[in-house]
Scaffold this motif. Structure first.
Motif, PDB file in Angstrom:
ATOM      1  N   ALA A  33       0.852  -1.302  -0.049  1.00  0.00           N
ATOM      2  CA  ALA A  33       0.098   0.057  -0.202  1.00  0.00           C
ATOM      3  C   ALA A  33       0.955   1.062  -0.003  1.00  0.00           C
ATOM      4  N   GLU A  34       1.751   1.354   1.050  1.00  0.00           N
ATOM      5  CA  GLU A  34       2.759   2.374   0.892  1.00  0.00           C
ATOM      6  C   GLU A  34       3.563   2.523  -0.433  1.00  0.00           C
ATOM      7  N   LEU A  35       3.823   1.378  -0.841  1.00  0.00           N
ATOM      8  CA  LEU A  35       4.515   1.535  -2.423  1.00  0.00           C
ATOM      9  C   LEU A  35       3.828   2.086  -3.281  1.00  0.00           C
ATOM     10  N   ALA A  36       2.446   1.836  -3.352  1.00  0.00           N
ATOM     11  CA  ALA A  36       1.520   2.119  -4.281  1.00  0.00           C
ATOM     12  C   ALA A  36       1.471   3.800  -4.292  1.00  0.00           C
ATOM     13  N   LYS A  37       1.556   4.275  -2.878  1.00  0.00           N
ATOM     14  CA  LYS A  37       1.572   5.531  -2.568  1.00  0.00           C
ATOM     15  C   LYS A  37       2.572   6.246  -3.172  1.00  0.00           C
ATOM     16  N   VAL A  38       4.025   5.846  -2.742  1.00  0.00           N
ATOM     17  CA  VAL A  38       4.849   6.778  -3.161  1.00  0.00           C
ATOM     18  C   VAL A  38       5.583   6.423  -4.483  1.00  0.00           C
ATOM     19  N   THR A  39       4.882   5.171  -5.305  1.00  0.00           N
ATOM     20  CA  THR A  39       5.329   5.277  -6.795  1.00  0.00           C
ATOM     21  C   THR A  39       4.442   5.959  -7.843  1.00  0.00           C
ATOM     22  N   GLY A  40       3.273   5.971  -7.033  1.00  0.00           N
ATOM     23  CA  GLY A  40       1.967   6.536  -7.973  1.00  0.00           C
ATOM     24  C   GLY A  40       1.591   5.657  -8.770  1.00  0.00           C
ATOM     25  N   LEU A  41       1.956   4.234  -8.521  1.00  0.00           N
ATOM     26  CA  LEU A  41       1.538   2.983  -9.627  1.00  0.00           C
ATOM     27  C   LEU A  41       0.219   2.454  -9.019  1.00  0.00           C
ATOM     28  N   SER A  42      -0.678   2.006 -10.067  1.00  0.00           N
ATOM     29  CA  SER A  42      -1.924   1.308  -9.523  1.00  0.00           C
ATOM     30  C   SER A  42      -1.633   0.158  -8.873  1.00  0.00           C
ATOM     31  N   SER A  43      -2.531  -0.399  -7.888  1.00  0.00           N
ATOM     32  CA  SER A  43      -2.050  -1.377  -7.101  1.00  0.00           C
ATOM     33  C   SER A  43      -2.289  -2.678  -7.967  1.00  0.00           C
ATOM     34  N   ALA A  44      -2.980  -2.638  -8.973  1.00  0.00           N
ATOM     35  CA  ALA A  44      -2.787  -4.034  -9.970  1.00  0.00           C
ATOM     36  C   ALA A  44      -1.540  -4.174 -10.564  1.00  0.00           C
ATOM     37  N   THR A  45      -0.929  -3.042 -11.058  1.00  0.00           N
ATOM     38  CA  THR A  45       0.379  -2.893 -11.666  1.00  0.00           C
ATOM     39  C   THR A  45       1.398  -3.379 -10.693  1.00  0.00           C
ATOM     40  N   LEU A  46       1.178  -2.959  -9.356  1.00  0.00           N
ATOM     41  CA  LEU A  46       2.129  -3.084  -8.297  1.00  0.00           C
ATOM     42  C   LEU A  46       2.140  -4.780  -7.735  1.00  0.00           C
ATOM     43  N   THR A  47       1.010  -5.176  -7.591  1.00  0.00           N
ATOM     44  CA  THR A  47       0.820  -6.356  -7.168  1.00  0.00           C
ATOM     45  C   THR A  47       1.460  -7.429  -8.302  1.00  0.00           C
ATOM     46  N   GLY A  48       1.261  -7.083  -9.518  1.00  0.00           N
ATOM     47  CA  GLY A  48       1.660  -7.916 -10.602  1.00  0.00           C
ATOM     48  C   GLY A  48       3.308  -7.913 -10.837  1.00  0.00           C
ATOM     49  N   ILE A  49       3.711  -6.574 -10.642  1.00  0.00           N
ATOM     50  CA  ILE A  49       5.280  -6.519 -10.985  1.00  0.00           C
ATOM     51  C   ILE A  49       5.803  -7.039  -9.697  1.00  0.00           C
ATOM     52  N   SER A  50       5.472  -6.765  -8.551  1.00  0.00           N
ATOM     53  CA  SER A  50       6.081  -7.255  -7.227  1.00  0.00           C
ATOM     54  C   SER A  50       6.074  -8.716  -7.345  1.00  0.00           C
ATOM     55  N   ALA A  51       5.108  -9.247  -7.704  1.00  0.00           N
ATOM     56  CA  ALA A  51       4.907 -10.876  -7.602  1.00  0.00           C
ATOM     57  C   ALA A  51       6.229 -11.397  -8.526  1.00  0.00           C
ATOM     58  N   GLN A  52       6.430 -10.651  -9.739  1.00  0.00           N
ATOM     59  CA  GLN A  52       7.358 -11.037 -10.516  1.00  0.00           C
ATOM     60  C   GLN A  52       8.811 -10.856  -9.887  1.00  0.00           C
ATOM     61  N   ILE A  53       8.973  -9.917  -9.205  1.00  0.00           N
ATOM     62  CA  ILE A  53      10.488  -9.395  -8.667  1.00  0.00           C
ATOM     63  C   ILE A  53      10.554 -10.431  -7.463  1.00  0.00           C
ATOM     64  N   ILE A  54       9.480 -10.887  -6.957  1.00  0.00           N
ATOM     65  CA  ILE A  54       9.541 -12.098  -5.913  1.00  0.00           C
ATOM     66  C   ILE A  54       9.923 -13.296  -6.620  1.00  0.00           C
ATOM     67  N   ALA A  55       9.274 -13.583  -7.517  1.00  0.00           N
ATOM     68  CA  ALA A  55       9.557 -14.810  -8.319  1.00  0.00           C
ATOM     69  C   ALA A  55      11.140 -14.726  -8.796  1.00  0.00           C
ATOM     70  N   ASP A  56      11.588 -13.529  -9.166  1.00  0.00           N
ATOM     71  CA  ASP A  56      12.939 -13.598  -9.727  1.00  0.00           C
ATOM     72  C   ASP A  56      13.941 -13.634  -8.377  1.00  0.00           C
ATOM     73  N   GLY A  57      13.492 -13.533  -7.354  1.00  0.00           N
ATOM     74  CA  GLY A  57      14.330 -13.819  -6.079  1.00  0.00           C
ATOM     75  C   GLY A  57      15.043 -12.661  -5.660  1.00  0.00           C
ATOM     76  N   LEU A  58      14.537 -11.372  -6.004  1.00  0.00           N
ATOM     77  CA  LEU A  58      15.315 -10.312  -5.700  1.00  0.00           C
ATOM     78  C   LEU A  58      14.692  -9.536  -4.504  1.00  0.00           C
ATOM     79  N   ILE A  59      13.315  -9.960  -4.067  1.00  0.00           N
ATOM     80  CA  ILE A  59      12.788  -9.350  -3.087  1.00  0.00           C
ATOM     81  C   ILE A  59      11.978 -10.370  -2.392  1.00  0.00           C
ATOM     82  N   PHE A  60      11.821 -10.222  -0.789  1.00  0.00           N
ATOM     83  CA  PHE A  60      10.753 -11.277  -0.243  1.00  0.00           C
ATOM     84  C   PHE A  60       9.891 -10.464   0.619  1.00  0.00           C
ATOM     85  N   GLU A  61       8.967 -11.478   0.972  1.00  0.00           N
ATOM     86  CA  GLU A  61       7.821 -10.835   1.941  1.00  0.00           C
ATOM     87  C   GLU A  61       8.269 -11.355   3.300  1.00  0.00           C
ATOM     88  N   LYS A  62       8.039  -9.877   3.911  1.00  0.00           N
ATOM     89  CA  LYS A  62       8.792 -10.055   5.409  1.00  0.00           C
ATOM     90  C   LYS A  62       7.470  -9.819   6.252  1.00  0.00           C
TER      91      LYS A  62
END
Ligand SMILES: [Zn+2]
Length: 395
Positions: A33-62
């Protein structure tokens, strides 16, 4: 037409990927939610792309933060083991190597002595050192994002070309290609001061700063400039701070000119000045430092005069460029207050009051690994960079 539409969609996705990854690096761990606010990206875009970055192993859920009665919020954070980079500092006789993780922490360090100084043999030894670092750290080779090399001298970063190298007398050597052929991963080469600046920008005192300057003191006097978040390179080798003329008929400089700042404010410059005024034997700049520390007035004055000269030139930099911060590093940081106290004093006396408050001048603690970590950060910096700014000649 279809291709170009697809192409622009891919580009937008790649840009958003980089925006999200960089924001998590800057402010993470952070909620979606905070990321959507600071980047100005829609939550759909954010959810989709963050899922991709998690799959690429570069970020993780804490799972962390304040829970308000229910589940604890899930935050996104950079994954330290998302990728690794090798950084190598090329010195006159030795390759200093480190392997760092995705957040710039040293996992392994190793040095190798140079036996031959042809470009091919140095590239080959970099290959050996890279293999040794991977073997020792037990990092899977497919997690290695690249190799970064920091070298003294003039470097054309865009073409990976070492234009001149003071240690090896090379001219126009396509060094990144030579090393890349040997190591089989992307290789970047840059002037060593620029590599330090990238490290400051990614993980150090330059984080989140639009405009800052790095100055290194040691064998030479180097400078890197970041303007609008990008390295400023000029037409040819911008940032030759050491070769600003301070005495038009002064000492001969290695660059061919006379009276450069570096002839007075560098190990060699201080040593010459020390020998001129001290009757005791001064074999190295550390001898001079020791004399200063044992209350030797002339030795103290040598450092003070160098600090005053340096401060005057830094004040000029502030007057012209008005950076948010000037970060001073390099082996010369060990000269401490002998040089930096007069430097700070002279800066204060020579800047316009309304400008001075806007620029912070900091002297950073120094460690021997810093150059090599900087070189590794070249790789990480290019990896997280927006495709709009990435160096396409390395693709
Ligand atoms: Zn010079």
């Amino acid at each position: 037409m279809v291709t170009s539409k697809r192409g622009s969609k891919d580009l937008i996705r790649a840009i958003n990927y980089s925006i999200i990854l960089n924001k998590i690096k800057e402010i993470g761990p952070v909620s979606r939610a905070e990321l959507a606010k600071v980047t100005g990206l829609s939550s759909a875009t954010l959810t989709g792309i963050s899922a991709q970055i998690i799959a690429d192993g570069l970020i993780f859920e804490k799972e962390m933060g304040e829970s308000k009665g229910g589940r604890k919020p899930i935050l996104l954070a950079l994954n330290p083991s998302g990728g690794y980079a090798v950084g190598i500092k090329l010195t006159e006789n030795t390759l200093i190597g480190v392997l760092v993780n995705f957040v710039g922490e040293i996992i392994e360090r190793y040095n190798m002595k140079l036996v031959s100084k042809t470009p091919e043999s140095v590239a080959d030894l970099i290959g050996n050192l890279t293999e040794e670092l991977i073997k020792r750290s037990q990092v899977p080779k497919d997690k290695l994002l690249g190799v970064g090399v920091g070298a003294a001298g003039l470097v054309d970063f865009d073409r990976g070309m070492l234009i001149t190298s003071p240690f090896f007398r090379w001219r126009n050597v396509p060094f990144s290609q030579l090393v890349q052929n040997r190591v089989g991963v992307k290789t970047y080469v840059d002037n060593d001061v620029n590599t330090l600046m990238v490290a400051e920008q990614l993980f150090g005192a330059g984080q989140n700063l639009e405009h800052f300057i790095t100055i290194t003191i040691g064998r030479g006097l180097g400078m890197g400039i970041v303007v609008n978040g990008q390295i400023y390179r000029g037409v040819k080798s911008a940032g030759e701070f050491g070769h600003i003329t301070v005495h038009s008929n002064g000492r001969q400089c290695a660059c061919g000119k006379r009276g450069c700042l570096e002839t007075l404010v560098s190990d060699e410059g201080l040593l010459i000045s020390g020998r001129e005024v001290c009757s005791e034997p001064v074999d190295s700049v550390d001898d001079l430092l020791q004399l200063a520390e044992s209350d030797h007035n002339n030795a103290q004055n040598v450092f003070a005069q160098a600090g005053t000269l340096l401060g005057a030139q830094i004040a000029n930099l502030i007057t012209v460029l008005s950076p948010m911060r000037i970060i001073i590093g390099g082996e010369g940081v060990r000269f401490g207050d002998w040089i930096f106290k007069p430097m700070h004093q002279t800066i204060k006396e020579n800047i316009m009051p309304y400008q001075g408050e806007a620029t912070e001048v900091v002297v950073e603690p120094w460690g021997d690994d810093r150059w090599a970590v900087g070189a590794a950060c070249l790789v990480l910096g290019e990896f997280v960079k927006s495709p709009l700014y990435r160096n396409s000649s390395y693709d």
